[in-house]
Design a protein around this motif. Structure first.
Motif, PDB file in Angstrom:
ATOM      1  N   ALA A  22       2.141   9.883   3.059  1.00 52.15           N
ATOM      2  CA  ALA A  22       0.763   9.285   2.588  1.00 52.15           C
ATOM      3  C   ALA A  22       1.209   8.446   1.509  1.00 52.15           C
ATOM      4  N   CYS A  23       2.342   9.393   0.616  1.00 49.77           N
ATOM      5  CA  CYS A  23       2.811   8.324  -0.865  1.00 49.77           C
ATOM      6  C   CYS A  23       3.644   7.038  -0.502  1.00 49.77           C
ATOM      7  N   LEU A  24       3.947   6.490   0.396  1.00 51.72           N
ATOM      8  CA  LEU A  24       4.809   5.325   0.675  1.00 51.72           C
ATOM      9  C   LEU A  24       4.083   4.339   1.099  1.00 51.72           C
ATOM     10  N   LYS A  25       2.631   5.219   1.959  1.00 51.84           N
ATOM     11  CA  LYS A  25       1.832   3.754   1.875  1.00 51.84           C
ATOM     12  C   LYS A  25       1.202   3.296   0.782  1.00 51.84           C
ATOM     13  N   LEU A 197      11.180  -1.766  -9.212  1.00 49.82           N
ATOM     14  CA  LEU A 197      11.445  -2.265  -7.880  1.00 49.82           C
ATOM     15  C   LEU A 197      10.576  -1.761  -6.902  1.00 49.82           C
ATOM     16  N   TYR A 198       9.005  -1.435  -7.932  1.00 46.72           N
ATOM     17  CA  TYR A 198       8.280  -0.646  -6.576  1.00 46.72           C
ATOM     18  C   TYR A 198       6.767  -2.336  -7.124  1.00 46.72           C
ATOM     19  N   PHE A 199       6.149  -1.965  -5.811  1.00 42.97           N
ATOM     20  CA  PHE A 199       5.334  -2.195  -6.784  1.00 42.97           C
ATOM     21  C   PHE A 199       3.655  -1.847  -6.576  1.00 42.97           C
ATOM     22  N   PHE A 200       2.671  -1.870  -6.132  1.00 42.89           N
ATOM     23  CA  PHE A 200       1.719  -0.802  -5.742  1.00 42.89           C
ATOM     24  C   PHE A 200       1.122  -1.475  -4.575  1.00 42.89           C
ATOM     25  N   LYS A 201       1.135  -0.945  -3.412  1.00 48.57           N
ATOM     26  CA  LYS A 201       0.002  -1.788  -2.505  1.00 48.57           C
ATOM     27  C   LYS A 201      -1.720  -2.127  -2.932  1.00 48.57           C
ATOM     28  N   LYS A 202      -2.419  -3.195  -2.226  1.00 49.17           N
ATOM     29  CA  LYS A 202      -3.552  -3.514  -2.628  1.00 49.17           C
ATOM     30  C   LYS A 202      -4.734  -2.523  -1.925  1.00 49.17           C
TER      31      LYS A 202
END
Length: 205
Positions: A22-25, A197-202
């Motif tokens: 759920a987190c990696l989505k 290193l990260y970007f939140f998914k829309k």
């Protein structure tokens, strides 16, 4: 800059896999390290996505060839992490998430003390038993073995940086997400490289 290694562990039935998925989505820049196991595939599991399901002979050959970062016999089955995959992803600056048993986490800690160690707990031992029983994939003997082993596993939580009690999947997912991001934003990492290193998914509307 090398990537950051996240070791997520806890007793069987605590909900580790569900929370991690759920987190990696919700986030980019992180990848999941798929472990190898000799145990049978459970309903709904996908080879190469949940685990690499292999037979005992193949497992032992890979072990003898030094292909594993760590390995352990857990509840009567073997589990292991690919050394090559971990090293390659860290060189590519990924946030790399491992879902491993407690034995495996402690073995990895001998080589990766700078990794982030996260322990996931069930609300109670009674709740853990209910979850394992509801799963319906264990014999009575196997169930009792897992419950007995969980007592030792939970006694090792002091070896971890974070402890997350999984009472609610959504809340636990947000808590894990906060840990992943906050570790990336520590000053010691920021001064090495300004690019996150990260970007939140829309979210889909």
């Amino acid at each position: 800059m090398k990537g950051l290694l996240y070791i997520i562990s806890g007793p069987s039935g605590a909900g580790k896999s569900t929370i991690i998925k759920a987190c990696l989505k919700k986030i980019f820049g992180f990848t999941f390290s798929v472990s190898y196991t000799t145990r049978s595939k459970r309903p709904g599991e996908v080879d190469g996505e949940d685990y690499f399901f292999i037979d005992l002979d193949t497992f032992m050959k890979m072990k003898e060839n030094g292909e594993f970062l760590e390995w352990a016999n857990v509840h009567g089955n073997y589990y292991a992490t690919s050394k090559k995959f971990v090293e390659e992803k860290l060189q590519e600056s990924y946030g790399l998430v491992l879902d491993v048993d407690v034995q495996g986490a402690l073995n990895i800690k001998k080589s990766y003390q700078d990794a982030v160690y996260i322990f996931i707990l069930p609300p109670s031992s009674e709740d853990l038993k209910k979850r394992l029983t509801k799963r319906g994939t264990e014999s009575e003997e196997a169930l009792e073995r897992r419950l007995k082993n969980s007592q030792w596993e939970m006694s090792m939580m002091n070896e971890f940086n974070y402890v997350l009690v999984n009472c609610d999947i959504e809340e636990s997912t947000n808590q894990l997400l906060s840990i992943l991001v906050s570790e990336q934003l520590k000053y010691v990492r920021y001064k090495e490289e300004k690019k996150p290193l990260y970007f939140f998914k829309k979210r889909k509307v």
